[in-house]
Design a protein around this motif. Structure first.
Motif, PDB file in Angstrom:
ATOM      1  N   ASN A  87       0.857  -1.189   0.000  1.00  0.00           N
ATOM      2  CA  ASN A  87       0.000   0.000   0.000  1.00  0.00           C
ATOM      3  C   ASN A  87       0.893   1.240   0.000  1.00  0.00           C
ATOM      4  O   ASN A  87       1.339   1.704   1.057  1.00  0.00           O
ATOM      5  N   THR A 138      -4.663   4.907   5.372  1.00  0.00           N
ATOM      6  CA  THR A 138      -4.866   3.690   6.162  1.00  0.00           C
ATOM      7  C   THR A 138      -6.224   3.092   5.822  1.00  0.00           C
ATOM      8  O   THR A 138      -7.244   3.788   5.872  1.00  0.00           O
ATOM      9  N   SER A 159      -9.097   0.663   6.875  1.00  0.00           N
ATOM     10  CA  SER A 159      -9.622  -0.026   8.055  1.00  0.00           C
ATOM     11  C   SER A 159     -10.588  -1.123   7.639  1.00  0.00           C
ATOM     12  O   SER A 159     -11.099  -1.128   6.516  1.00  0.00           O
ATOM     13  N   THR A 186      -6.134  -4.161   9.739  1.00  0.00           N
ATOM     14  CA  THR A 186      -5.987  -2.792   9.244  1.00  0.00           C
ATOM     15  C   THR A 186      -4.704  -2.699   8.439  1.00  0.00           C
ATOM     16  O   THR A 186      -3.646  -3.169   8.876  1.00  0.00           O
ATOM     17  N   LEU A 187      -4.796  -2.105   7.247  1.00  0.00           N
ATOM     18  CA  LEU A 187      -3.631  -1.931   6.383  1.00  0.00           C
ATOM     19  C   LEU A 187      -3.141  -0.493   6.540  1.00  0.00           C
ATOM     20  O   LEU A 187      -3.798   0.459   6.117  1.00  0.00           O
ATOM     21  N   ALA A 188      -1.968  -0.368   7.188  1.00  0.00           N
ATOM     22  CA  ALA A 188      -1.449   0.969   7.486  1.00  0.00           C
ATOM     23  C   ALA A 188      -1.037   1.692   6.212  1.00  0.00           C
ATOM     24  O   ALA A 188      -0.752   1.081   5.170  1.00  0.00           O
ATOM     25  N   ALA A 189      -0.992   3.022   6.299  1.00  0.00           N
ATOM     26  CA  ALA A 189      -0.554   3.835   5.167  1.00  0.00           C
ATOM     27  C   ALA A 189       0.919   3.575   4.866  1.00  0.00           C
ATOM     28  O   ALA A 189       1.730   3.365   5.770  1.00  0.00           O
ATOM     29  N   ARG A 190       1.256   3.569   3.552  1.00  0.00           N
ATOM     30  CA  ARG A 190       2.634   3.382   3.078  1.00  0.00           C
ATOM     31  C   ARG A 190       3.297   2.190   3.772  1.00  0.00           C
ATOM     32  O   ARG A 190       4.366   2.307   4.370  1.00  0.00           O
ATOM     33  N   SER A 191       2.641   1.032   3.699  1.00  0.00           N
ATOM     34  CA  SER A 191       3.154  -0.163   4.365  1.00  0.00           C
ATOM     35  C   SER A 191       3.050  -1.367   3.442  1.00  0.00           C
ATOM     36  O   SER A 191       2.331  -1.344   2.428  1.00  0.00           O
ATOM     37  N   LEU A 248       2.295  -5.537   3.808  1.00  0.00           N
ATOM     38  CA  LEU A 248       1.768  -6.570   4.702  1.00  0.00           C
ATOM     39  C   LEU A 248       2.096  -7.938   4.118  1.00  0.00           C
ATOM     40  O   LEU A 248       1.833  -8.188   2.941  1.00  0.00           O
TER      41      LEU A 248
END
Length: 902
Positions: free
Chosen positions: A491, A496, A498, A533-538, A540
């Motif tokens: 991402n 973020t 949710s 939850t997929l965090a911003a600029r991350s 997974l």
């Protein structure tokens, strides 16, 4: 945000020149029933509102003035078929009735008092009304006669109606007091019956201390029974009030609120009447030994109005009965209607200020849903419509359920109920500027509206999110082989996500083993799901472990991929596909045993059959794990002997070509101590050359063991008792056995304790059992016990042969009854002496207390038959209890103490 009818203010509506008009009207209406309840002369204002470019403009006000309404309310009610009161009076005598008159109108009124009768052959000589000043339902000296009364709004008074019967009267007369308003409105359905003769006549009156009432409010009821006849009413006289009737729905008895000046109170639990108040009171009654002529008895109690009680009328009916007379009365209670509602973010409908706003960053090309909760915070059903104000041109809004279906409107909610729903904006193109809008829920009963604010802060390009999948094995796999998939989500957006749902649907050829990061497998849909939850600029990374099914044929292609959706992504994103091709290897295993029913000492013959149904040769290892009460008979195996390893039988290096089988037989003996069932399990593992293919299988066989005459019986016994000395052991003559206690075994068996508090369970299987004492049958809490679980009502017991598990309970101080007691206080010392009865004789209890140290303290207690008991302390401080037992009749003597100061 909580909404009720607002207080209107006056403004002129204006429109800005050149501005874009986004307007909605908010009509503020009051219900007619509110006008009815308002005092005469109250002014009700009505006003409209408009929203233009985010500004609120109000119209002129319209006023409505509440008119005066006269409503007399006299109780108890009664009609010709069912009189509310009955009395007996002699010809030429006087009959008395008690009534309550309330002004239920909306201002002060003068009420005239009169009476009417049925078509009886005689007419009362006189009918007079008296003000019952002390509200005792009797005519007392000095109480004034009245013919009219001026009452304020809501005010009530009690009256006594005295009816003089003529000497020629006979039979029965039905007579009703009449309360009349100045406009002619009358309350005249209050008939009572007068029977000419002698004997008792019960009269019953009932009242409430508040009317109307609201949710979560308690209300008090008072019942007055009086003998208005000419003779004593013989007992028992019952004054009964049932509370478990539909007419009292939403009201519940308030524990401990019942009281009575005379007689005794009894409680109904739905099955029996008892003088002990149960946990759930379904009815109340006052039991009297009798009522003299003119005597009155009163009892009262309170009820609680539940939070979700629907508005409307409630009727409480009470009856008074004896062997010679009866009476009944009822009182009407109104549950007031309250209309109120709130709309806010999901889970917080009553949010206010900044908490009543939601802000979101959304993805281009994807619809987005704001989640809301609508609450009916009133106590009456209501309907609601939804309105959106301030949406930009081209943006549409739809309402959906939380499941995604279209939300029907208007919305109907019962009191206290909530509705979670979604307000969904249509897909937005990239670059759409930020905007906000107001969402309103409008009441269909009052017209009031409660708004909440939703804001779109940014629109992002969805195509930048990347999903990638690969596997640790492949592209060739074999049946039974484990495979680990890696799922990766990148991402790069400063957003973020949710409530992300990642789903991986497994083909039927794959068996789920485990998933990282809390992944859950649903066997019905064969889907592994992650909620996160997929965090911003991350980035997974998830891992999924599966196994190829052992029965997959050769050359089967297994294709797998995963998808991602969230609250922000309505159309799911899909990853690349991973394909695995299967090279088959499979092994079947069967186990048999003969005979199926045995006794201790018998021999069992087991047969193991392993078949290679796969496509590759296998080297097989068999491992049989028998029950500990089975013993292998050495030399009984054919065609080859096993190796014994820690109680297991192991055959190794059995070669099976594709389609080949091997059959093994061996014998085992049943040992003493075996349970009712013996089970052993065999596991087969097959490896292909080089380990490229692996196959495994498991089989089991069980037999039933018939218990012989020498088998040890298993019996669980115990006792339930009040432990006086709290030592956990039953002491006869000191501890109190508890009969009728219910004890429940883990298999559902139940037993009631006998007169000595004993219970037993016979013919059990040896092992660990759970036995529970039903709390409802144990009036006092359990004491600590080595076998206790949780609060102590449950014991975990290993049953082997005769096993005992007692339930010692805390003995209340109220069970010890002192026949006599004396207290001696001097300086810092306090000495109390009690005599307690024993089955034979009595016990002397001496309690010494001193906050200061006392030197050379001697306590001398004279004995009733002569002599004395002496206790000496070199130095005494604190508290000490001394006891000794005596025979004969309890006789209290006065103890003596002395000490010296250093």
């Amino acid at each position: 945000m909580q909404t009720q009818a607002p207080i209107p203010t006056a403004h002129r509506a204006r429109r800005s020149q050149g501005s874009t008009l986004w307007a909605g009207l908010a009509w503020v209406l009051f219900c007619l029933h509110l006008a009815w309840a308002a005092p005469a002369g109250t002014v009700i204002r009505n006003q409209a509102a408009a929203i233009v470019n985010g500004q609120v403009y109000l119209s002129n006000e319209v006023e409505t003035r509440v008119q005066a309404v006269c409503v007399p309310a006299m109780t108890p009610n009664g009609n010709l078929a069912s009189p509310g009161q009955r009395t007996t009076a002699p010809a030429g005598g006087t009959a008395y009735f008690s009534y309550r008159l309330q002004n239920s109108g909306n201002q002060s009124f003068l009420f005239n008092l009169s009476w009417l009768q049925n078509g009886a052959a005689w007419t009362p000589s006189t009918v007079r009304f008296y003000l019952d000043v002390n509200a005792n339902a009797q005519l007392d000296p000095g109480e004034p006669e009245v013919s009219s009364l001026s009452l304020d709004m809501g005010q009530e008074v009690r009256l006594v109606m005295a009816v003089q019967t003529p000497p020629s009267a006979s039979g029965e007369l039905l007579i009703s007091p009449v309360a009349s308003c100045p406009d002619g409105t009358r309350d005249e359905d209050n008939f009572g019956a007068i029977r000419i003769g002698s004997g008792p006549a019960l009269s019953l009156a009932k009242s409430v201390d508040a009317n109307p009432v609201r949710q979560n409010q308690s209300v008090g009821f008072t019942l007055r029974v009086q003998n208005l006849g000419s003779a004593r009413a013989s007992g028992p006289v019952y004054v009964e009030d049932r509370l478990d009737v539909p007419e009292l729905s939403g009201l519940a008895y308030l524990a401990g609120s019942a009281s009575a000046v005379k007689g005794r109170l009894e409680y109904f639990d739905g099955a029996n009447w008892s003088s002990l108040e149960p946990a759930s009171v379904r009815g109340l009654r006052l039991v009297l030994d009798g009522l003299e002529v003119g005597e009155e008895a009163v009892f009262s109690f309170r009820m609680q109005v539940a939070a979700d009680t629907a508005p409307g009328e409630r009727i409480n009916l009470a009856r008074a009965t004896s062997s010679e007379s009866s009476a009944q009365t009822q009182v009407s209670l109104q549950i007031a209607a309250l209309y109120a509602h709130a709309l806010g973010p999901i889970g917080n409908p009553q949010a206010a200020g900044a908490a009543d706003r939601q802000e979101a960053e959304v993805l281009a090309g994807q619809p987005y849903c704001f989640h809301h909760t609508l609450l009916n915070s009133g106590n009456a059903p209501d309907t609601y419509t939804l309105e959106a104000l301030g949406l930009p041109s081209g943006v549409n809004l739809t309402y959906r359920t939380m499941g995604g279906a279209s939300l029907p409107t208007p919305i109907t909610l019962a009191p206290g109920n909530t509705l979670d729903f979604q307000a969904c904006i249509s897909a937005l193109p990239a670059g759409t500027p930020a905007f906000e809008f107001s969402l309103l829920a409008r009441s269909g009963s009052t017209g009031s509206a409660d708004p909440t604010v939703d804001r779109v802060a940014q629109v992002w390009d969805l195509s930048q999110i990347v999903l990638f999948k690969n596997s640790s094995s492949g592209p060739i796999v074999i049946p039974g082989q484990g495979v680990e998939y890696t799922l990766q989500v990148e991402n790069p957006l400063p957003l973020t996500l949710s409530n992300v749902q990642i789903e991986d649907a497994l083909e039927a050829h794959l068996e789920f083993l485990s998933a990282s990061d809390g992944g859950v497998f649903d066997p019905g849909s064969r889907t592994v799901r992650w909620s996160l939850t997929l965090a911003a600029r991350s980035t997974l990374t998830l891992r999924l472990r599966v196994r190829v099914n052992a029965a997959v044929p050769d050359n089967v292609a297994i294709v797998n991929r995963f998808s991602l959706r969230s609250a922000d992504i309505g159309n799911p994103l899909v990853s690349n596909s991973v394909t695995l091709r299967v090279q088959a290897a499979a092994l079947l295993l069967e186990k048999r045993v003969e005979p199926r029913k045995v006794k201790v000492g018998d021999l069992l013959t087991y047969t193991l059959i392993a078949v290679n149904v796969g496509q590759v040769p296998l080297t097989v290892r068999l491992e049989d794990t028998p029950d500990p009460h089975l013993q292998y008979l050495a030399g009984s195996a054919s065609p080859t002997e096993p190796v014994l390893q820690n109680g297991r039988l192991v055959w190794e290096n059995l070669t099976l070509a594709p389609g080949a089988r091997v059959e093994l037989r061996y014998r085992m003996r049943v040992l003493a101590g075996a349970g009712s069932e013996l089970k052993n399990t065999v596991q087969a593992t097959g490896d292909s050359a080089g380990g490229s293919a692996v196959a495994s299988a498991v089989a089991s066989a069980s037999v039933q063991v018939e218990q012989g005459v020498l088998a040890v019986p298993h019996l669980l016994v115990g006792r339930v008792f009040l432990d006086t000395n709290r030592d956990g052991l039953y002491t006869a003559g000191l501890d109190v056995p508890l009969p009728g206690a219910r004890v429940i075994l883990g298999n559902g068996w139940q037993a009631l304790t006998d007169a000595e508090g004993r219970y037993s369970f016979r013919n059990l299987t040896g092992g660990v059992w759970e036995v529970m004492l039903e709390p409802a049958s144990a009036p006092f809490p359990p004491l600590p016990h080595p076998e206790a679980q949780g609060a102590g009502y449950r014991h975990r017991v290993r049953v082997e042969g005769l096993t005992v598990s007692d339930f010692p309970l805390e003995r209340p101080a109220g069970l010890a009854r002192a026949q006599r007691e004396t207290v001696l206080e001097f300086g810092p010392l306090r000495l109390s002496k009690k005599l307690l009865p024993l089955p034979e004789g009595f016990r002397v209890v001496l309690v010494l207390e001193s906050d200061e140290p006392l030197t050379d303290l001697t306590l001398t207690d004279p004995l009733p038959g002569g002599g004395e008991r002496s206790f000496h302390f070199v130095q005494f401080q604190g508290q000490k209890t001394l006891t000794y037992d005596l025979e004969g009749t309890p006789h209290l003597t006065d103890p003596q103490v002395r000490w010296r100061y250093p």
